[in-house]
Design an enzyme around this catalytic site. Sequence first.
Site, mmCIF file in Angstrom:
data_model
loop_
_atom_site.group_PDB
_atom_site.id
_atom_site.type_symbol
_atom_site.label_atom_id
_atom_site.label_comp_id
_atom_site.label_asym_id
_atom_site.label_seq_id
_atom_site.Cartn_x
_atom_site.Cartn_y
_atom_site.Cartn_z
ATOM 1 N N HIS A 107 0.904 -1.473 -0.225
ATOM 2 C CA HIS A 107 0.226 0.233 -0.182
ATOM 3 C C HIS A 107 0.373 1.247 -0.118
ATOM 4 C CE1 HIS A 107 1.035 -1.292 4.383
ATOM 5 N NE2 HIS A 107 0.535 -0.177 4.669
ATOM 6 N N HIS A 109 0.435 5.147 1.007
ATOM 7 C CA HIS A 109 0.102 6.277 1.726
ATOM 8 C C HIS A 109 0.290 7.452 1.225
ATOM 9 C CE1 HIS A 109 0.037 3.787 5.884
ATOM 10 N NE2 HIS A 109 1.759 3.290 5.518
HETATM 11 P P1 AMP Z 1 1.457 0.617 7.510
HETATM 12 O O1 AMP Z 1 1.687 0.680 8.874
HETATM 13 O O2 AMP Z 1 3.024 1.657 6.470
HETATM 14 O O3 AMP Z 1 1.476 -0.757 7.061
HETATM 15 O O4 AMP Z 1 0.221 1.528 7.070
HETATM 16 C C1 AMP Z 1 -1.252 0.329 7.616
HETATM 17 C C2 AMP Z 1 -2.449 1.626 7.385
HETATM 18 O O5 AMP Z 1 -3.227 0.582 7.556
HETATM 19 C C3 AMP Z 1 -1.875 2.219 8.835
HETATM 20 O O6 AMP Z 1 -2.312 4.112 8.293
HETATM 21 C C4 AMP Z 1 -3.191 2.063 9.495
HETATM 22 O O7 AMP Z 1 -3.377 3.400 9.687
HETATM 23 C C5 AMP Z 1 -4.229 1.888 8.265
HETATM 24 N N1 AMP Z 1 -5.004 0.834 9.040
HETATM 25 C C6 AMP Z 1 -5.336 -0.390 9.459
HETATM 26 N N2 AMP Z 1 -6.389 -1.693 9.504
HETATM 27 C C7 AMP Z 1 -7.286 -0.834 8.668
HETATM 28 C C8 AMP Z 1 -8.399 -0.567 8.001
HETATM 29 N N3 AMP Z 1 -9.275 -1.805 9.069
HETATM 30 N N4 AMP Z 1 -8.323 0.199 7.215
HETATM 31 C C9 AMP Z 1 -8.517 1.767 7.238
HETATM 32 N N5 AMP Z 1 -6.947 1.592 7.117
HETATM 33 C C10 AMP Z 1 -6.512 0.628 8.283
#
Ligand code: AMP
Length: 143
Positions: A107, A109
Amino acid sequence: MTLHDTYDPTNIFAKILRGEMPAVKVYEDDTALAFMDVFPQAEGHTLVIPKDVTARNLLDMPPEKLGPYMLAVQKIAQAVAAALTPDGLVVTQFNGAPAGQTVYHLHFHIIPRNEGVPLGRHGGGMADIGELEKLAGRIRAEL
Ligand code: AMP
């Protein structure tokens, strides 16, 4: 999860892609899904994930799918910028837990930044879903 582990199909984003978990969706096509981060580091924090891949991170992404996916990332970044008119925009991505990754489906951001407003904590408080729906609507209106 290090760079040496394997893709886990039970990760949260795989569940969102399969419709097993809710998400505040912004955009979807054959290549990518964009939705609001529920623990936003700034207002408008949006995530863009690739569809139909088992890529934990950028290194895993099949090269032939990377181009179309990055076009989707750019498209959503442009829509976030147009909708929220921030002073700046972070577009970032982590590979493996030691690098800060917490969900192991690739993903990017997209995080709006404004002069004098500090970046919120990674994995901070949960947003109000109604507010996220409103923000998603504003971003969708620019697509
Ligand atoms: P990373 O730490 O780069 O893997 O980013 C994962 C992101 O997913 C974090 O910014 C979380 O806030 C976000 N996240 C976790 N669970 C969910 C969810 N159910 N829906 C939307 N975002 C989420």
